[in-house]
Design a protein around this motif. Structure first.
Motif, PDB file in Angstrom:
ATOM      1  N   CYS A   1      -4.285  -0.159   0.035  1.00 12.43           N
ATOM      2  CA  CYS A   1      -5.152  -1.128   0.695  1.00 12.43           C
ATOM      3  C   CYS A   1      -6.559  -0.543   0.758  1.00 12.43           C
TER       4      CYS A   1
ATOM      5  N   CYS B   1       0.845  -1.196   0.000  1.00 15.81           N
ATOM      6  CA  CYS B   1       0.000   0.000   0.000  1.00 15.81           C
ATOM      7  C   CYS B   1       0.881   1.248   0.000  1.00 15.81           C
TER       8      CYS B   1
ATOM      9  N   CYS C   1       0.015   3.204   3.725  1.00 16.68           N
ATOM     10  CA  CYS C   1       0.379   2.677   5.042  1.00 16.68           C
ATOM     11  C   CYS C   1       1.581   1.739   4.975  1.00 16.68           C
TER      12      CYS C   1
ATOM     13  N   CYS D   1      -7.057   2.363   3.415  1.00 15.49           N
ATOM     14  CA  CYS D   1      -6.459   3.648   3.036  1.00 15.49           C
ATOM     15  C   CYS D   1      -7.217   4.273   1.870  1.00 15.49           C
TER      16      CYS D   1
ATOM     17  N   ARG E   1      -4.429   1.725  13.446  1.00 18.51           N
ATOM     18  CA  ARG E   1      -4.251   0.338  13.013  1.00 18.51           C
ATOM     19  C   ARG E   1      -2.973  -0.253  13.611  1.00 18.51           C
TER      20      ARG E   1
END
Ligand SMILES: [Zn+2]
Length: 211
Positions: free
Chosen positions: A180, A145, A148, A183, A206
């Motif tokens: 992801c 991702c 993140c 996100c 998270r």
């Protein structure tokens, strides 16, 4: 003469010929084509951008060279008008040595420039809607991702538009990043600057949860 051409010039010449044959010729009558080539031959190939010439000389030269027969002044006027209207030649002042003509190279002719723009648009390939193209981008981004930094899988991998679609962002590979699902749903419809505080907050939450 040809030996004096260095490589960049040869490249330029190739481009001019390609654009002329592929994009300009279909817009011209055969007579206009002949006259345009004659103008190119008499100016550009002599490292000049314009030439001064009278209709009599045009008639003689075109007659000997390309068209086989002598061409009437009326025909020449018609060809010149056609080329001028199509933006291929700029007609300047006339004196006793003739009229000044400036040849416009293909990429600066509006008819050709329009077609070139369409070709460029078509090259902006859609990487968003076709599954196999999407996968290419996941591979490019190594299934991570962009926001993140977590690994994504077939199940939660999405493509995020860096510039959102609602702000004119396109489906080009430059504008798409692997993201992801979480996100992407936060980033959705926002620019990165707008989304950054929300993304950071979510990423921290998270991270905290996973520890
Ligand atoms: Zn993410």
């Amino acid at each position: 003469m040809l030996n004096n051409f260095n490589l960049p010039n040869m490249d330029k010449l190739k481009t001019i010929i390609e654009q002329f044959v592929d994009l300009l010729m279909p817009e011209l009558t055969p007579y206009e084509t002949s006259l345009y080539i004659f103008f190119l031959r008499s100016s550009f190939l002599k490292d000049e951008t314009s030439l001064r010439i009278g209709k009599r000389t045009i008639s003689e030269k075109l007659g000997q060279g390309i068209m086989g027969d002598k061409i009437s002044y009326k025909q020449i006027s018609k060809m010149l008008k056609g080329l001028e209207e199509k933006g291929c030649v700029k007609v300047g002042d006339t004196n006793r040595d003739g009229t000044l003509y400036t040849v416009i190279l293909p990429d600066a002719i509006p008819l050709v420039a329009e077609k070139l723009a369409i070709v460029l648009d078509a090259e902006e390939e859609d990487y968003f809607t076709k599954p196999e193209k999407r996968k290419e981008l996941y591979e490019r981004d190594k299934w991570v991702c962009h926001y993140c930094g977590e690994k994504v899988t077939e199940e939660n991998a999405t493509l995020d538009h860096l510039t959102p679609q609602c702000k004119g962002g396109k489906h080009t590979k430059e504008n798409l990043k692997t993201s992801c699902l979480v996100c992407n749903s936060i980033k959705s419809g926002k620019t990165y600057e707008e989304a950054a505080p929300f993304l950071l907050k979510s990423i921290q939450e998270r991270k905290a949860r996973s520890h």
